[in-house]
Write a protein that holds these residues in place. Sequence first.
Motif, PDB file in Angstrom:
ATOM      1  N   CYS A 160       0.804  -1.229   0.000  1.00 53.77           N
ATOM      2  CA  CYS A 160       0.000   0.000   0.000  1.00 53.77           C
ATOM      3  C   CYS A 160       0.835   1.278   0.000  1.00 53.77           C
ATOM      4  O   CYS A 160       0.280   2.368  -0.149  1.00 53.77           O
ATOM      5  CB  CYS A 160      -0.906   0.017   1.229  1.00 53.77           C
ATOM      6  SG  CYS A 160      -2.194  -1.246   1.246  1.00 53.77           S
ATOM      7  N   TYR A 161       2.138   1.145   0.212  1.00 55.30           N
ATOM      8  CA  TYR A 161       2.973   2.339   0.393  1.00 55.30           C
ATOM      9  C   TYR A 161       3.693   2.672  -0.906  1.00 55.30           C
ATOM     10  O   TYR A 161       4.850   2.330  -1.102  1.00 55.30           O
ATOM     11  CB  TYR A 161       3.963   2.116   1.531  1.00 55.30           C
ATOM     12  CG  TYR A 161       4.670   3.369   2.007  1.00 55.30           C
ATOM     13  CD1 TYR A 161       4.395   4.627   1.478  1.00 55.30           C
ATOM     14  CD2 TYR A 161       5.629   3.295   3.003  1.00 55.30           C
ATOM     15  CE1 TYR A 161       5.042   5.762   1.917  1.00 55.30           C
ATOM     16  CE2 TYR A 161       6.293   4.428   3.465  1.00 55.30           C
ATOM     17  CZ  TYR A 161       5.988   5.656   2.909  1.00 55.30           C
ATOM     18  OH  TYR A 161       6.640   6.777   3.355  1.00 55.30           O
ATOM     19  N   GLU A 162       3.001   3.366  -1.773  1.00 57.60           N
ATOM     20  CA  GLU A 162       3.559   3.784  -3.065  1.00 57.60           C
ATOM     21  C   GLU A 162       4.371   5.061  -2.890  1.00 57.60           C
ATOM     22  O   GLU A 162       3.946   5.994  -2.204  1.00 57.60           O
ATOM     23  CB  GLU A 162       2.434   4.026  -4.064  1.00 57.60           C
ATOM     24  CG  GLU A 162       2.901   4.475  -5.434  1.00 57.60           C
ATOM     25  CD  GLU A 162       1.756   4.687  -6.405  1.00 57.60           C
ATOM     26  OE1 GLU A 162       2.024   5.132  -7.540  1.00 57.60           O
ATOM     27  OE2 GLU A 162       0.593   4.430  -6.030  1.00 57.60           O
ATOM     28  N   VAL A 163       5.536   5.102  -3.513  1.00 55.59           N
ATOM     29  CA  VAL A 163       6.399   6.284  -3.480  1.00 55.59           C
ATOM     30  C   VAL A 163       6.974   6.515  -4.868  1.00 55.59           C
ATOM     31  O   VAL A 163       7.027   5.591  -5.691  1.00 55.59           O
ATOM     32  CB  VAL A 163       7.552   6.126  -2.464  1.00 55.59           C
ATOM     33  CG1 VAL A 163       7.022   5.998  -1.047  1.00 55.59           C
ATOM     34  CG2 VAL A 163       8.443   4.946  -2.826  1.00 55.59           C
ATOM     35  N   PRO A 164       7.438   7.723  -5.170  1.00 56.15           N
ATOM     36  CA  PRO A 164       8.128   7.944  -6.444  1.00 56.15           C
ATOM     37  C   PRO A 164       9.388   7.077  -6.518  1.00 56.15           C
ATOM     38  O   PRO A 164      10.017   6.768  -5.494  1.00 56.15           O
ATOM     39  CB  PRO A 164       8.481   9.429  -6.398  1.00 56.15           C
ATOM     40  CG  PRO A 164       7.538  10.032  -5.413  1.00 56.15           C
ATOM     41  CD  PRO A 164       7.292   8.970  -4.391  1.00 56.15           C
ATOM     42  N   ALA A 184      -0.312  -2.159  -7.061  1.00 56.27           N
ATOM     43  CA  ALA A 184      -0.566  -1.513  -8.349  1.00 56.27           C
ATOM     44  C   ALA A 184       0.602  -1.673  -9.312  1.00 56.27           C
ATOM     45  O   ALA A 184       0.561  -1.171 -10.440  1.00 56.27           O
ATOM     46  CB  ALA A 184      -0.866  -0.036  -8.139  1.00 56.27           C
ATOM     47  N   GLY A 185       1.667  -2.359  -8.856  1.00 62.04           N
ATOM     48  CA  GLY A 185       2.839  -2.559  -9.707  1.00 62.04           C
ATOM     49  C   GLY A 185       3.770  -1.373  -9.742  1.00 62.04           C
ATOM     50  O   GLY A 185       4.630  -1.282 -10.629  1.00 62.04           O
ATOM     51  N   THR A 186       3.639  -0.468  -8.778  1.00 60.59           N
ATOM     52  CA  THR A 186       4.457   0.741  -8.733  1.00 60.59           C
ATOM     53  C   THR A 186       5.526   0.621  -7.641  1.00 60.59           C
ATOM     54  O   THR A 186       5.459  -0.260  -6.781  1.00 60.59           O
ATOM     55  CB  THR A 186       3.557   1.956  -8.445  1.00 60.59           C
ATOM     56  OG1 THR A 186       2.799   1.698  -7.252  1.00 60.59           O
ATOM     57  CG2 THR A 186       2.591   2.187  -9.605  1.00 60.59           C
ATOM     58  N   PRO A 187       6.538   1.517  -7.646  1.00 62.41           N
ATOM     59  CA  PRO A 187       7.572   1.455  -6.606  1.00 62.41           C
ATOM     60  C   PRO A 187       6.974   1.662  -5.214  1.00 62.41           C
ATOM     61  O   PRO A 187       6.079   2.498  -5.026  1.00 62.41           O
ATOM     62  CB  PRO A 187       8.509   2.608  -6.976  1.00 62.41           C
ATOM     63  CG  PRO A 187       8.287   2.848  -8.428  1.00 62.41           C
ATOM     64  CD  PRO A 187       6.840   2.558  -8.658  1.00 62.41           C
ATOM     65  N   GLY A 188       7.473   0.897  -4.259  1.00 63.10           N
ATOM     66  CA  GLY A 188       6.968   1.007  -2.897  1.00 63.10           C
ATOM     67  C   GLY A 188       8.081   0.915  -1.878  1.00 63.10           C
ATOM     68  O   GLY A 188       9.244   0.623  -2.205  1.00 63.10           O
ATOM     69  N   VAL A 189       7.712   1.160  -0.631  1.00 65.58           N
ATOM     70  CA  VAL A 189       8.624   1.025   0.509  1.00 65.58           C
ATOM     71  C   VAL A 189       7.961   0.120   1.542  1.00 65.58           C
ATOM     72  O   VAL A 189       6.808   0.354   1.927  1.00 65.58           O
ATOM     73  CB  VAL A 189       8.959   2.387   1.144  1.00 65.58           C
ATOM     74  CG1 VAL A 189       9.688   2.200   2.478  1.00 65.58           C
ATOM     75  CG2 VAL A 189       9.806   3.224   0.198  1.00 65.58           C
TER      76      VAL A 189
END
Length: 239
Positions: A160-164, A184-189
């Motif tokens: 759930c923790y999406e970041v640039p 969502a397939g995006t970068p996370g931490v």
Amino acid sequence: MSTVIELAPGVRAGFTGRDGGVSREPYATLNLGGHVGDDPEAVAENRRRAARGFGLDPRDVVWMNQVHGADAVTVTGSGPAGDVDAVVTTVPGLALAVLVADCLPVLVADAEAGVVGAAHSGRPGMAAGVVASLVAEMERHGARPERCAALLGPVVCGRCYEVPEELQEEVARSVPEARCTTDAGTPGVDIRAGVTAQLKRLGVTNVTHDARCTRESTDLFSYRRDATTGRFAGYIWKA
């Protein structure tokens, strides 16, 4: 409010939830954060209720003014601990509290040495090394990492923790284990994975988790989910 957990012999811990307080929306109801715009009298009553729910005297709870840094201090009495993100004590009955609403509450104890500690580890604090500061402060009082037991509380999960991507790379340079991919397939931490790895590198191998994600769990406050909201807390104390 959760039940009291025996983290180690003679050491108790627990996490609050959202219910059982007097705050109104959007802080309903057991908001413990005094810096989020809630009525100060409601926050004070909520803190009294939370302490008593754990069998604690509300006057024996130490609160930090958390600043997303890496400083740690030792306390011997109740009252504000100052602008820090980690606090340690050897005093029985003195409870250490950590406020969160997506960041990670880290509770650590060395029962043999009689030392307990608590840290607020969000993304900035994790990258800055607040957990290392906490363990080092505990070692000053005789704690040994291999004897410590750590409990990691609810936190926003890596899914759930999406970041640039640039921010992910910045974090990963100091804590590579925190790199992840969101649902969502995006970068996370992944703060939980990162702090777990940090603890193990420090020699703390007895690490347990409250696996709840703050954003997914409606019984917990979440800044990323609700923006204007309250704060719940993790507590640790020597019985």
